[in-house]
Design a protein around this motif. Structure first.
Motif, PDB file in Angstrom:
ATOM      1  N   GLY A   1      22.605  21.804  61.600  1.00 44.79           N
ATOM      2  CA  GLY A   1      23.813  21.158  62.087  1.00 44.79           C
ATOM      3  C   GLY A   1      25.001  22.098  61.958  1.00 44.79           C
ATOM      4  O   GLY A   1      24.870  23.235  61.490  1.00 44.79           O
ATOM      5  N   GLY A   2      26.152  21.624  62.363  1.00 41.52           N
ATOM      6  CA  GLY A   2      27.372  22.406  62.258  1.00 41.52           C
ATOM      7  C   GLY A   2      28.573  21.510  62.506  1.00 41.52           C
ATOM      8  O   GLY A   2      28.423  20.344  62.901  1.00 41.52           O
ATOM      9  N   THR A   3      29.764  22.054  62.292  1.00 38.34           N
ATOM     10  CA  THR A   3      31.000  21.299  62.481  1.00 38.34           C
ATOM     11  C   THR A   3      31.920  22.033  63.441  1.00 38.34           C
ATOM     12  O   THR A   3      32.105  23.250  63.333  1.00 38.34           O
ATOM     13  N   ILE A   4      32.517  21.306  64.375  1.00 37.35           N
ATOM     14  CA  ILE A   4      33.487  21.884  65.311  1.00 37.35           C
ATOM     15  C   ILE A   4      34.807  22.052  64.575  1.00 37.35           C
ATOM     16  O   ILE A   4      35.435  21.070  64.169  1.00 37.35           O
ATOM     17  N   ILE A   5      35.244  23.304  64.378  1.00 34.71           N
ATOM     18  CA  ILE A   5      36.525  23.528  63.700  1.00 34.71           C
ATOM     19  C   ILE A   5      37.566  24.128  64.653  1.00 34.71           C
ATOM     20  O   ILE A   5      38.729  24.271  64.293  1.00 34.71           O
ATOM     21  N   SER A   6      37.147  24.510  65.846  1.00 32.63           N
ATOM     22  CA  SER A   6      38.066  24.896  66.921  1.00 32.63           C
ATOM     23  C   SER A   6      37.263  24.825  68.211  1.00 32.63           C
ATOM     24  O   SER A   6      36.053  24.602  68.191  1.00 32.63           O
ATOM     25  N   THR A   7      37.915  25.012  69.337  1.00 33.90           N
ATOM     26  CA  THR A   7      37.196  24.926  70.612  1.00 33.90           C
ATOM     27  C   THR A   7      36.225  26.084  70.803  1.00 33.90           C
ATOM     28  O   THR A   7      35.384  26.049  71.701  1.00 33.90           O
ATOM     29  N   ARG A   8      36.324  27.106  69.945  1.00 33.87           N
ATOM     30  CA  ARG A   8      35.446  28.275  70.052  1.00 33.87           C
ATOM     31  C   ARG A   8      34.631  28.553  68.803  1.00 33.87           C
ATOM     32  O   ARG A   8      33.850  29.505  68.791  1.00 33.87           O
ATOM     33  N   ALA A   9      34.813  27.771  67.736  1.00 31.27           N
ATOM     34  CA  ALA A   9      34.163  28.110  66.466  1.00 31.27           C
ATOM     35  C   ALA A   9      33.436  26.915  65.853  1.00 31.27           C
ATOM     36  O   ALA A   9      33.955  25.793  65.809  1.00 31.27           O
ATOM     37  N   ILE A  10      32.218  27.201  65.364  1.00 30.71           N
ATOM     38  CA  ILE A  10      31.390  26.217  64.678  1.00 30.71           C
ATOM     39  C   ILE A  10      31.173  26.681  63.246  1.00 30.71           C
ATOM     40  O   ILE A  10      30.784  27.829  63.004  1.00 30.71           O
ATOM     41  N   LEU A  11      31.420  25.796  62.302  1.00 36.58           N
ATOM     42  CA  LEU A  11      31.176  26.085  60.892  1.00 36.58           C
ATOM     43  C   LEU A  11      29.772  25.618  60.533  1.00 36.58           C
ATOM     44  O   LEU A  11      29.393  24.485  60.831  1.00 36.58           O
ATOM     45  N   THR A  12      28.990  26.486  59.896  1.00 36.58           N
ATOM     46  CA  THR A  12      27.622  26.128  59.536  1.00 36.58           C
ATOM     47  C   THR A  12      27.218  26.896  58.280  1.00 36.58           C
ATOM     48  O   THR A  12      28.045  27.552  57.639  1.00 36.58           O
ATOM     49  N   ALA A  13      25.949  26.804  57.913  1.00 36.64           N
ATOM     50  CA  ALA A  13      25.444  27.538  56.749  1.00 36.64           C
ATOM     51  C   ALA A  13      24.953  28.915  57.177  1.00 36.64           C
ATOM     52  O   ALA A  13      24.388  29.071  58.262  1.00 36.64           O
ATOM     53  N   ALA A  14      25.144  29.907  56.324  1.00 35.18           N
ATOM     54  CA  ALA A  14      24.695  31.263  56.647  1.00 35.18           C
ATOM     55  C   ALA A  14      23.182  31.321  56.813  1.00 35.18           C
ATOM     56  O   ALA A  14      22.666  32.043  57.674  1.00 35.18           O
ATOM     57  N   HIS A  15      22.447  30.535  56.012  1.00 40.56           N
ATOM     58  CA  HIS A  15      20.983  30.631  56.108  1.00 40.56           C
ATOM     59  C   HIS A  15      20.448  30.103  57.438  1.00 40.56           C
ATOM     60  O   HIS A  15      19.320  30.415  57.825  1.00 40.56           O
ATOM     61  N   CYS A  16      21.264  29.350  58.155  1.00 42.26           N
ATOM     62  CA  CYS A  16      20.853  28.872  59.479  1.00 42.26           C
ATOM     63  C   CYS A  16      20.801  30.012  60.502  1.00 42.26           C
ATOM     64  O   CYS A  16      20.265  29.843  61.591  1.00 42.26           O
ATOM     65  N   MET A  17      21.388  31.136  60.164  1.00 48.13           N
ATOM     66  CA  MET A  17      21.482  32.260  61.089  1.00 48.13           C
ATOM     67  C   MET A  17      20.332  33.252  60.934  1.00 48.13           C
ATOM     68  O   MET A  17      20.275  34.268  61.622  1.00 48.13           O
ATOM     69  N   TYR A  18      19.408  32.923  60.030  1.00 46.14           N
ATOM     70  CA  TYR A  18      18.281  33.817  59.764  1.00 46.14           C
ATOM     71  C   TYR A  18      16.960  33.123  60.059  1.00 46.14           C
ATOM     72  O   TYR A  18      16.794  31.933  59.799  1.00 46.14           O
ATOM     73  N   SER A  19      16.018  33.886  60.583  1.00 39.89           N
ATOM     74  CA  SER A  19      14.689  33.356  60.856  1.00 39.89           C
ATOM     75  C   SER A  19      13.910  33.215  59.560  1.00 39.89           C
ATOM     76  O   SER A  19      14.349  33.674  58.499  1.00 39.89           O
ATOM     77  N   SER A  20      12.738  32.610  59.629  1.00 43.13           N
ATOM     78  CA  SER A  20      11.903  32.447  58.442  1.00 43.13           C
ATOM     79  C   SER A  20      11.459  33.786  57.884  1.00 43.13           C
ATOM     80  O   SER A  20      11.038  33.881  56.729  1.00 43.13           O
ATOM     81  N   ARG A  21      11.545  34.838  58.687  1.00 41.40           N
ATOM     82  CA  ARG A  21      11.177  36.182  58.238  1.00 41.40           C
ATOM     83  C   ARG A  21      12.352  36.915  57.592  1.00 41.40           C
ATOM     84  O   ARG A  21      12.224  38.059  57.161  1.00 41.40           O
ATOM     85  N   GLY A  22      13.520  36.282  57.592  1.00 37.27           N
ATOM     86  CA  GLY A  22      14.674  36.875  56.944  1.00 37.27           C
ATOM     87  C   GLY A  22      15.514  37.770  57.830  1.00 37.27           C
ATOM     88  O   GLY A  22      16.424  38.442  57.347  1.00 37.27           O
ATOM     89  N   SER A  23      15.239  37.775  59.127  1.00 40.18           N
ATOM     90  CA  SER A  23      16.022  38.605  60.044  1.00 40.18           C
ATOM     91  C   SER A  23      17.111  37.775  60.719  1.00 40.18           C
ATOM     92  O   SER A  23      16.912  36.593  61.029  1.00 40.18           O
ATOM     93  N   LEU A  24      18.269  38.396  60.929  1.00 42.30           N
ATOM     94  CA  LEU A  24      19.391  37.711  61.557  1.00 42.30           C
ATOM     95  C   LEU A  24      19.074  37.435  63.025  1.00 42.30           C
ATOM     96  O   LEU A  24      18.603  38.312  63.747  1.00 42.30           O
ATOM     97  N   TYR A  25      19.312  36.208  63.462  1.00 43.00           N
ATOM     98  CA  TYR A  25      19.077  35.866  64.862  1.00 43.00           C
ATOM     99  C   TYR A  25      20.006  36.665  65.772  1.00 43.00           C
ATOM    100  O   TYR A  25      21.144  36.983  65.403  1.00 43.00           O
ATOM    101  N   GLN A  26      19.548  36.963  66.953  1.00 43.75           N
ATOM    102  CA  GLN A  26      20.425  37.503  67.984  1.00 43.75           C
ATOM    103  C   GLN A  26      21.241  36.339  68.536  1.00 43.75           C
ATOM    104  O   GLN A  26      20.735  35.227  68.698  1.00 43.75           O
ATOM    105  N   ALA A  27      22.510  36.597  68.824  1.00 47.90           N
ATOM    106  CA  ALA A  27      23.393  35.535  69.305  1.00 47.90           C
ATOM    107  C   ALA A  27      22.825  34.846  70.546  1.00 47.90           C
ATOM    108  O   ALA A  27      22.942  33.624  70.695  1.00 47.90           O
ATOM    109  N   ARG A  28      22.206  35.610  71.417  1.00 44.96           N
ATOM    110  CA  ARG A  28      21.681  35.024  72.665  1.00 44.96           C
ATOM    111  C   ARG A  28      20.497  34.075  72.423  1.00 44.96           C
ATOM    112  O   ARG A  28      20.122  33.308  73.317  1.00 44.96           O
ATOM    113  N   LYS A  29      19.929  34.109  71.214  1.00 44.90           N
ATOM    114  CA  LYS A  29      18.808  33.232  70.901  1.00 44.90           C
ATOM    115  C   LYS A  29      19.255  31.836  70.488  1.00 44.90           C
ATOM    116  O   LYS A  29      18.467  30.888  70.482  1.00 44.90           O
ATOM    117  N   LEU A  30      20.534  31.708  70.105  1.00 50.99           N
ATOM    118  CA  LEU A  30      21.040  30.427  69.627  1.00 50.99           C
ATOM    119  C   LEU A  30      21.814  29.688  70.710  1.00 50.99           C
ATOM    120  O   LEU A  30      22.448  30.300  71.557  1.00 50.99           O
TER     121      LEU A  30
END
Length: 315
Positions: free
Chosen positions: A94-123
């Motif tokens: 999940g996440g929270t809308i804090i501006s029309t361009r920004a979502i607040l979320t948890a850092a661990h949501c940005m990593y795959s189960s293998r520990g690699s950072l997601y590419q922005a285009r994947k989300l």
């Protein structure tokens, strides 16, 4: 780390056992560390996040559905890749809308189960869609321009579990999608709050469709410090003093903890879900407010620069 099993009615124990075996069997075959993968963070990985089309009565563990949910318009569903079966099965956080361009979320949501950072285009981010599995007329599908985990966060760790998702296009704010303010003071013990999310029905259980609320209270640090890996420097914990089963769970990660019409916490981790002797741990938004404000403004700066370039080219 020791995981405690709470007492429950026999029929409920049987149901939980069957759900548990259904979830853990593939991990036993694959030799995966199931407990670390499923319990250290309140999330489900992208390869196991679907559910049947049934509409369960609970979502946030022990939660409820108000007749009119006034809080869900501030929350978004964060998804990875393409839905394998049908709309919404690729929800991870999940996440929270804090501006029309920004979502607040948890850092661990940005990593795959293998520990690699997601590419922005994947989300992808979905706003204005209270039902995870239903693309309503109000649903906004938003592409991601940049993902910003907190610079001190390390994949697989619990400290500094906060991040921002910056969007390529602006969210259209209306009665279905709206901006929530950041907490403006240090949260105090006893503060009444509500966690909102699309997480699992019970620990190890299936995810449901419609967002659910769970009412909890901020606990004093003297209690929170007894929790596994808790650190009062950037974390808060909360639970329902009248019903210990009210809690965030897998799939609720990154979602909001709302108090006094502000986002006060971000769902981070917990020792199980709804455990009588435990509580949910949330990243303290107020503690990171300066970092959030400085980096959520990046999207606005980029959009203004783009507008300037358009005007210069048109001149």
């Amino acid at each position: 780390m020791t995981f405690k099993i709470r007492k429950m009615r026999f029929s409920k124990f049987i149901a939980c056992f069957l759900l548990f075996f259904h979830r853990i069997a593939p991990y036993l075959v694959q030799g995966t560390n199931f407990f670390f993968a499923q319990l250290s963070h309140r999330r489900k990985f992208e390869d196991d996040n679907g559910t049947s089309a049934s509409d369960f009565h609970y979502l946030v563990t022990g939660g409820y559905r108000p007749a009119t949910n006034e809080l869900v318009k501030y929350a978004v569903s964060v998804r990875v890749g393409a839905a394998k079966e049908y709309f919404g099965t690729n929800h991870i956080c999940g996440g929270t809308i804090i501006s029309t361009r920004a979502i607040l979320t948890a850092a661990h949501c940005m990593y795959s189960s293998r520990g690699s950072l997601y590419q922005a285009r994947k989300l992808m981010v979905y706003a204005g869609t209270p039902k995870r599995l239903e693309q309503a007329p109000s649903t906004q599908e938003l592409r991601v321009r940049q993902i910003l985990p907190h610079p001190k966060y390390r994949s697989g760790r619990l400290r500094h579990d906060i991040g921002l998702i910056l969007l390529k296009e602006e969210i259209t704010t209306n009665e279905h999608a709206a901006i929530m303010s950041l907490n403006d003071k240090s949260p105090s013990a006893g503060l009444a709050c509500t966690v909102v999310g699309w997480g699992t029905v019970i620990q190890f259980g299936p995810s449901a469709d419609e967002a659910i609320n769970g009412d909890v209270q901020i606990l004093p640090n003297s209690i929170c410090e007894n929790l596994w890996n808790f650190n009062s420097n950037g974390m808060i914990c909360a639970k329902n003093s009248d019903d210990s089963e009210v809690d965030s769970c897998q799939g609720d990660s990154g979602g909001p903890l709302f108090c006094n019409n502000m986002v006060v916490g971000v769902v981070s981790y917990g020792e199980g879900c709804g455990e009588k002797t435990s509580a949910g741990v949330y990243t303290d938004v107020y503690h990171y407010r300066d970092w959030i404000k400085a980096n959520s403004a990046v999207g606005l700066k980029v959009s203004l620069m783009g507008l300037v370039m358009v005007l210069l080219l048109a001149a």
